[in-house]
Design a protein around this motif. Structure first.
Motif, PDB file in Angstrom:
ATOM      1  N   LEU A   1       0.437  -1.336  -0.437  1.00 49.96           N
ATOM      2  CA  LEU A   1      -0.366  -0.127  -0.020  1.00 49.96           C
ATOM      3  C   LEU A   1       0.895   1.299   0.160  1.00 49.96           C
ATOM      4  O   LEU A   1       0.801   2.291  -1.008  1.00 49.96           O
ATOM      5  CB  LEU A   1      -1.258  -0.210   0.780  1.00 49.96           C
ATOM      6  CG  LEU A   1      -2.052  -1.041   0.977  1.00 49.96           C
ATOM      7  CD1 LEU A   1      -3.574  -1.189   2.688  1.00 49.96           C
ATOM      8  CD2 LEU A   1      -2.787  -0.937  -0.596  1.00 49.96           C
ATOM      9  N   PRO A   2       1.683   1.634   0.919  1.00 52.85           N
ATOM     10  CA  PRO A   2       2.688   2.618   0.441  1.00 52.85           C
ATOM     11  C   PRO A   2       3.419   3.196  -0.515  1.00 52.85           C
ATOM     12  O   PRO A   2       3.053   4.220  -0.295  1.00 52.85           O
ATOM     13  CB  PRO A   2       4.096   2.239   1.545  1.00 52.85           C
ATOM     14  CG  PRO A   2       2.833   0.985   2.833  1.00 52.85           C
ATOM     15  CD  PRO A   2       2.358   0.684   1.267  1.00 52.85           C
ATOM     16  N   GLU A   3       3.827   2.152  -1.516  1.00 51.76           N
ATOM     17  CA  GLU A   3       4.017   2.474  -2.653  1.00 51.76           C
ATOM     18  C   GLU A   3       3.041   1.705  -4.270  1.00 51.76           C
ATOM     19  O   GLU A   3       3.433   2.712  -5.207  1.00 51.76           O
ATOM     20  CB  GLU A   3       5.022   1.370  -3.316  1.00 51.76           C
ATOM     21  CG  GLU A   3       6.222   1.831  -2.013  1.00 51.76           C
ATOM     22  CD  GLU A   3       6.828   3.596  -1.575  1.00 51.76           C
ATOM     23  OE1 GLU A   3       7.330   3.812  -3.263  1.00 51.76           O
ATOM     24  OE2 GLU A   3       7.110   3.555  -0.783  1.00 51.76           O
ATOM     25  N   ASN A   4       1.565   2.445  -3.258  1.00 51.56           N
ATOM     26  CA  ASN A   4       1.327   1.981  -4.871  1.00 51.56           C
ATOM     27  C   ASN A   4       0.746   3.273  -5.241  1.00 51.56           C
ATOM     28  O   ASN A   4       0.365   4.012  -5.003  1.00 51.56           O
ATOM     29  CB  ASN A   4      -0.647   0.983  -4.050  1.00 51.56           C
ATOM     30  CG  ASN A   4      -1.296   1.028  -5.171  1.00 51.56           C
ATOM     31  OD1 ASN A   4      -2.038   1.975  -5.578  1.00 51.56           O
ATOM     32  ND2 ASN A   4      -1.202  -0.446  -4.713  1.00 51.56           N
ATOM     33  N   GLU A   5       0.998   3.142  -5.883  1.00 42.19           N
ATOM     34  CA  GLU A   5       1.187   3.776  -7.764  1.00 42.19           C
ATOM     35  C   GLU A   5      -0.427   4.835  -7.656  1.00 42.19           C
ATOM     36  O   GLU A   5      -0.640   6.310  -7.793  1.00 42.19           O
ATOM     37  CB  GLU A   5       1.174   3.789  -8.707  1.00 42.19           C
ATOM     38  CG  GLU A   5       0.748   3.211  -9.775  1.00 42.19           C
ATOM     39  CD  GLU A   5       0.767   2.518 -10.981  1.00 42.19           C
ATOM     40  OE1 GLU A   5       0.508   3.422 -12.338  1.00 42.19           O
ATOM     41  OE2 GLU A   5       1.044   1.695 -11.484  1.00 42.19           O
ATOM     42  N   TYR A   6      -1.677   4.689  -7.638  1.00 49.36           N
ATOM     43  CA  TYR A   6      -2.955   5.020  -7.928  1.00 49.36           C
ATOM     44  C   TYR A   6      -3.199   5.409  -6.233  1.00 49.36           C
ATOM     45  O   TYR A   6      -3.944   6.807  -6.072  1.00 49.36           O
ATOM     46  CB  TYR A   6      -3.717   3.990  -7.822  1.00 49.36           C
ATOM     47  CG  TYR A   6      -3.716   2.941  -8.749  1.00 49.36           C
ATOM     48  CD1 TYR A   6      -4.025   3.443 -10.668  1.00 49.36           C
ATOM     49  CD2 TYR A   6      -2.978   1.795  -9.515  1.00 49.36           C
ATOM     50  CE1 TYR A   6      -4.680   2.841 -11.428  1.00 49.36           C
ATOM     51  CE2 TYR A   6      -3.019   1.211 -10.628  1.00 49.36           C
ATOM     52  CZ  TYR A   6      -3.354   2.073 -11.694  1.00 49.36           C
ATOM     53  OH  TYR A   6      -3.165   1.034 -13.008  1.00 49.36           O
TER      54      TYR A   6
END
Length: 536
Positions: A11-16
């Motif tokens: 989640l922390p690096e999720n682009e959306y």
């Protein structure tokens, strides 16, 4: 999040999510939303998973809190959800899994973000985030939409109008949970909220006409105890290594809210097996209790409390009072059965107390039941295991007994009900005993436990009051019950007298005297004790 399933660690690096919480405004018509809402999550089942989830998303949430006043992306997300709910009922009838799935995911994200927003700002600031309107050149319309009221009304409509199917179970649960999160603003205020913006929307305007339908639907959700559908029937496939959000949020909020309306006690010991069996029933009950305990508006009483106080049995053909527009009918037999089966949770015990205390129709029905032992036995078991329960659960169980023992018919009938093999009573093998004698044994045991352990004067007084109410109707007492009464009476002053007592909520509790100094059994009870003693 996006086209593939997501896990907590991603989640922390999720682009959306980064784009949603970024500095660029996103139009509600942008194809981005279709990409963002194509994800799957499993629900967290314990506090450790919830903590991991909050840690993983805190940076995204903080970024959105900071940048949303300029981007209005939260408002755009809410508008996307509102537009998709317009066709939700048709989608359920047509088994349109994809449409329901994306509407579910939109609400999923809204609920997650809402918890963070409510915990970090006042209602006035929250309203500003919901009413942001991008003033682009050439745009028309000068009035900002009130998205808070529109979202609240939409959630209520979703709960009462969308049929409960396997494919709609998750979104129904999330709608209930989001309302709970909206009402969690009380957790962040030391004083009772008397002029809450959220309360005003729920008790006035567009939400008001749905009052009785909402209360009725929440009650039926509790009654039916519908289990969560197996993974294969969800609108989305749940991944075994994923981590979900919504139910964890609900559980966290529930823990805090429970202390707000349960006599000020600490939270109950967790009952995850109950919550996991039917999370919708659990959350519906929690929402119902919160709604019923909202503070009255300055000019209007709480309509949800009015609905709970006035609903009738489906077999009652009498006309509704014109003074209460929120009255409705419900199947009392099904409600009674659910209340009997669910007393392991303090929320169900609180609901039972509220109904007996505030709804005369329910109280009359319960006292007329010929199988009253099905209700009384779970209450006695709560008191028997007093050392395992929290104080507010024990208080509610005891006050329920006090309300029941105000009725002479109840006090007579419990001595006519014969029970066999009460396995949870460990002090003595009880192969056959009347319900009345068992009630006496449990109350006396609670008194003795209180005298040696907790020394709570209010618990002590209410135990004595319950015995006082029953004493005039003692009949066919079990020998062991009579022995325990005599031992208790030896502690009391012989000059005292025991008089029937009524529980008065306005006075809270009757002030006790010194230990048992105010207790001596009534004349009919003394005659019964002499009869039993003579038969020893």
């Amino acid at each position: 999040m996006g086209a593939n399933s997501s896990s907590i660690s991603e989640l922390p690096e999720n682009e959306y999510l980064k784009k949603l919480s970024g500095a660029e405004p996103i139009s509600e018509n942008d194809p981005f939303w279709n990409q963002l809402l194509s994800f799957s999550f499993t629900t967290p089942t314990n506090s450790a998973e919830l903590k991991l989830l909050e840690e993983a998303t805190i940076s995204v949430c903080k970024s959105l809190v900071e940048k949303n006043p300029r981007t209005g992306n939260l408002g755009s997300l809410i508008k996307v959800f509102l537009s998709r709910t317009k066709e939700l009922k048709i989608s359920a009838e047509c088994q349109n899994h994809l449409f329901i799935w994306q509407a579910h995911n939109a609400l999923f994200i809204i609920c997650c973000l809402l918890k963070v927003f409510i915990s970090r700002m006042s209602e006035e600031e929250l309203q500003l985030h919901f009413t942001y309107e991008d003033k682009t050149p050439g745009s028309y319309g000068t009035e900002c939409e009130d998205l808070i009221e529109e979202l609240l009304c939409c959630l209520i409509q979703l709960i009462v109008e969308i049929p409960l199917l396997d494919i709609t179970y998750s979104i129904s649960l999330e709608a209930v949970t989001t309302l709970v999160v909206f009402l969690s603003c009380q957790l962040f205020h030391k004083e009772i909220l008397r002029e809450s913006l959220i309360h005003k929307y729920l008790m006035h305007g567009r939400c008001l006409p749905y009052t009785s339908r909402l209360v009725k639907t929440l009650l039926y959700n509790f009654i039916r105890q519908e289990r969560s559908p197996p993974p294969g029937t969800h609108v989305f496939q749940q991944q075994p290594d994923g981590g979900g959000l919504l139910y964890g949020i609900a559980s966290g909020v529930a823990t805090g809210l429970r202390t707000v309306f349960t006599l000020g006690g600490v939270g109950s010991k967790p009952t995850p097996q109950l919550e996991q069996c039917s999370p919708l029933a659990h959350q519906s009950l929690l929402l119902l209790l919160v709604l019923a305990n909202l503070t009255d508006a300055p000019d209007t009483p709480n309509p949800y409390r009015q609905a709970i106080m006035s609903f009738k049995n489906t077999q009652d053909s009498s006309a509704f009072s014109s003074s209460n527009p929120h009255a409705f009918q419900i199947n009392f037999n099904s409600l009674y059965t659910a209340l009997c089966e669910q007393q392991r949770s303090d929320q169900a015990t609180l609901l039972l107390y509220m109904l007996l205390h505030q709804n005369g129709n329910v109280r009359t029905y319960v006292l007329a039941r010929t199988d009253i032992e099905n209700l009384v036995l779970p209450i006695l078991e709560i008191l028997y295991h007093v050392e395992e329960r929290n104080s507010h659960h024990v208080y509610m169980a005891l006050i329920i007994l006090l309300i029941l023992t105000e009725d002479d018919g109840f006090n007579r009938s419990i001595h006519e009900v014969i029970l066999k093999n009460i396995t949870w009573y460990a002090e003595r093998v009880l192969t056959e005993i009347s319900l009345g004698s068992l009630l006496i044994l449990v109350v006396i045991r609670t008194i003795q436990y209180n005298m040696t352990r907790t020394r709570d004067k209010y618990l002590h007084t209410n135990c004595l009051a319950a015995l006082a109410n029953m004493s005039a109707q003692f009949r066919s007492l079990h020998q062991y019950a009579a022995q325990r009464i005599i031992r208790v009476q030896n502690i009391a002053s012989p000059a005292a007298s025991l008089r029937p007592c009524r529980w008065q909520p306005a006075l809270c509790f009757v002030q006790p005297g010194d230990a048992f100094s105010s207790v001596l059994l009534s004349q009919p009870a003394l005659l019964e004790l002499r009869r039993v003693k003579a038969a020893w």
